[in-house]
Design a protein around this motif. Structure first.
Motif, short mmCIF file in Angstrom:
data_model
loop_
_atom_site.label_atom_id
_atom_site.label_comp_id
_atom_site.label_asym_id
_atom_site.label_seq_id
_atom_site.Cartn_x
_atom_site.Cartn_y
_atom_site.Cartn_z
N LEU A 157 -6.47 -7.21 -3.11
CA LEU A 157 -5.12 -6.69 -2.86
C LEU A 157 -4.27 -6.01 -4.12
N ILE A 158 -5.13 -5.85 -5.16
CA ILE A 158 -4.49 -5.71 -6.33
C ILE A 158 -3.70 -4.39 -6.47
N ASN A 159 -4.34 -3.39 -5.72
CA ASN A 159 -3.80 -1.81 -5.45
C ASN A 159 -2.53 -2.00 -4.90
N TYR A 160 -2.49 -2.71 -3.67
CA TYR A 160 -1.20 -2.64 -2.76
C TYR A 160 -0.21 -3.46 -3.74
N GLN A 161 -0.50 -4.38 -4.46
CA GLN A 161 0.61 -5.23 -5.30
C GLN A 161 1.15 -4.33 -6.34
N GLN A 162 0.10 -3.61 -6.80
CA GLN A 162 0.59 -2.75 -8.15
C GLN A 162 1.53 -1.37 -7.45
N ILE A 163 1.18 -1.08 -6.53
CA ILE A 163 2.29 0.09 -5.97
C ILE A 163 3.66 -0.23 -5.62
N ILE A 164 3.62 -1.90 -4.98
CA ILE A 164 4.86 -2.31 -4.09
C ILE A 164 5.60 -2.83 -5.01
N ASN A 165 4.80 -4.16 -5.66
CA ASN A 165 5.54 -4.93 -6.58
C ASN A 165 5.64 -4.55 -8.08
N SER A 166 4.73 -3.67 -8.74
CA SER A 166 5.00 -3.16 -9.97
C SER A 166 6.49 -2.41 -10.39
N ARG A 167 7.09 -3.02 -11.69
CA ARG A 167 8.20 -2.14 -11.80
C ARG A 167 7.96 -0.69 -12.36
N GLN A 168 6.86 -0.23 -12.69
CA GLN A 168 6.33 0.96 -13.09
C GLN A 168 6.22 1.93 -11.69
N SER A 169 6.07 1.17 -10.62
CA SER A 169 5.93 2.10 -9.29
C SER A 169 7.06 2.15 -8.96
N GLN A 170 7.31 3.49 -8.31
CA GLN A 170 8.43 3.92 -7.39
C GLN A 170 7.98 4.44 -5.96
N PHE A 171 6.84 3.94 -5.47
CA PHE A 171 6.31 4.46 -4.44
C PHE A 171 7.39 4.10 -3.16
N LEU A 172 7.72 3.03 -3.29
CA LEU A 172 8.65 2.44 -2.04
C LEU A 172 9.72 3.32 -1.97
N TRP A 173 10.27 3.91 -3.11
CA TRP A 173 11.41 4.76 -3.29
C TRP A 173 10.83 6.16 -2.79
N ASN A 174 9.75 6.56 -3.04
CA ASN A 174 9.05 7.71 -2.50
C ASN A 174 8.89 7.85 -1.09
N LEU A 175 8.38 6.76 -0.49
CA LEU A 175 8.46 6.51 1.11
C LEU A 175 9.81 6.72 1.58
N TRP A 176 10.80 6.16 0.85
CA TRP A 176 12.13 6.32 1.46
C TRP A 176 12.85 7.78 1.42
N ASN A 177 12.26 8.49 0.27
CA ASN A 177 12.76 9.83 0.24
C ASN A 177 11.98 10.69 1.35
N SER A 178 10.97 10.45 1.68
CA SER A 178 9.95 10.90 2.70
C SER A 178 10.70 10.79 3.96
N ALA A 179 11.21 9.48 4.25
CA ALA A 179 11.80 9.19 5.49
C ALA A 179 12.89 9.91 5.79
N VAL A 180 13.82 10.03 4.91
CA VAL A 180 15.22 10.51 4.74
C VAL A 180 15.08 12.15 5.05
N VAL A 181 14.07 12.63 4.27
CA VAL A 181 13.94 14.26 4.43
C VAL A 181 13.04 14.41 5.90
N SER A 182 12.35 13.51 6.34
CA SER A 182 11.60 13.89 7.44
C SER A 182 12.60 13.61 8.64
N VAL A 183 13.27 12.48 8.73
CA VAL A 183 13.98 12.48 10.04
C VAL A 183 15.22 13.29 10.12
N ILE A 184 15.98 13.44 9.03
CA ILE A 184 16.95 14.45 9.15
C ILE A 184 16.66 15.75 9.47
N SER A 185 15.47 16.38 8.80
CA SER A 185 15.11 17.79 9.22
C SER A 185 14.59 17.97 10.56
#
Length: 273
Positions: A49-77
């Motif tokens: 599960l190291i790949n999921y841990q790196q993109i979710i828990n790593s301080r260098q990864s902002q992928f959860l924020w990127n998912l939030w951006n996608s959700a904001v843009v997609s829902v409002i549009s």
């Protein structure tokens, strides 16, 4: 002959399913492999599960924020697309505006939908940059609304036209204004069409790459653009890219499962009388 035809149809169906599901299964398997196992082409590798841990828990990864951006843009549009498309469909189908207005509106929608998105991205980039909106949610949302509106408009026109005109006339005879007819009659009877149009608009905005690549910055970067950044200058992080791809598929798959029957009904609206 019928049995041979049935076998042939099943083979085609299974072949089509393999073409569609094969890449997804391959990406899913790579998301649970180490980088070295992927590079060596190991078919059966130790589960990790190291790949999921790196993109979710790593301080260098902002992928959860990127998912939030996608959700904001997609829902409002998507909400804006539904409001505009439903009102426009009611106007075209029931209020009978001048023919030239309908011709221009539907002609624009058809031509815009036929042209590639990249045709407009350059103009949008210049326009939003000069307006000081480049890299903002506003730029991404407005671009996605314009991109998803033609398809939603045609779907909603089909649904609204399928509502019996006698209901509208009866409501008018009872003293309802057009606003009341729209709110109390058209909207409740068009929920299936709105679900279909909304699902397609959401999936289009969620998976868009070209618009987000040109109009976003580091703070507003969406998931598809973030996934592309895993292909770095000196290496490609295949495992993390696969894990991010699987996480980004979940909302789209949920909308497909939710709106599947509505999408089919919307595409066939008006085809059978």
């Amino acid at each position: 002959m019928r049995s041979l035809g049935g076998i042939g149809g099943n083979l085609i169906a299974w072949g089509y399913a393999l073409i569609i599901l094969g890449p997804m299964v391959w990406i899913l398997s790579n998301s649970f492999k180490r980088q070295i196992d992927i590079l060596m082409g190991t078919t059966i590798a130790p589960f990790t599960l190291i790949n999921y841990q790196q993109i979710i828990n790593s301080r260098q990864s902002q992928f959860l924020w990127n998912l939030w951006n996608s959700a904001v843009v997609s829902v409002i549009s998507t909400l804006l697309v539904l409001v505009i498309a439903t009102v426009a469909a009611f106007t075209v189908a029931r209020l009978q505006p001048p023919r030239w207005v309908t011709f221009i509106l539907l002609g624009w929608a058809l031509v815009f939908h036929m042209l590639p998105t990249l045709t407009f991205v350059g103009s949008w980039y210049v326009m939003f940059t000069q307006a000081g909106l480049h890299g903002t949610y506003t730029a991404l949302i407005l671009a996605q609304v314009v991109h998803g509106l033609p398809m939603a408009l045609f779907l909603m026109i089909g649904f609204v036209m399928n509502i019996p005109n006698e209901l509208v006339q009866a409501a008018r005879l009872d003293g309802c204004t057009y606003a009341q007819v729209f709110r109390h009659l058209i909207l409740p009877l068009s929920l299936g069409g709105m679900a279909a149009a909304g699902a397609l608009a959401f999936i289009s905005a969620w998976s868009d790459f070209a618009i987000a690549l040109n109009l976003s910055n580091k703070e507003t970067m969406t998931a598809p653009v973030a996934i592309a950044t895993f292909a770095q200058e000196h290496q490609i992080l295949y495992g993390q890219m696969a894990a991010a791809s699987m996480l980004s598929m979940i909302p789209a798959l949920a909308f497909i499962m939710f709106g599947q029957r509505f999408v089919v009904r919307g595409l066939l609206a008006g085809a059978v009388k």
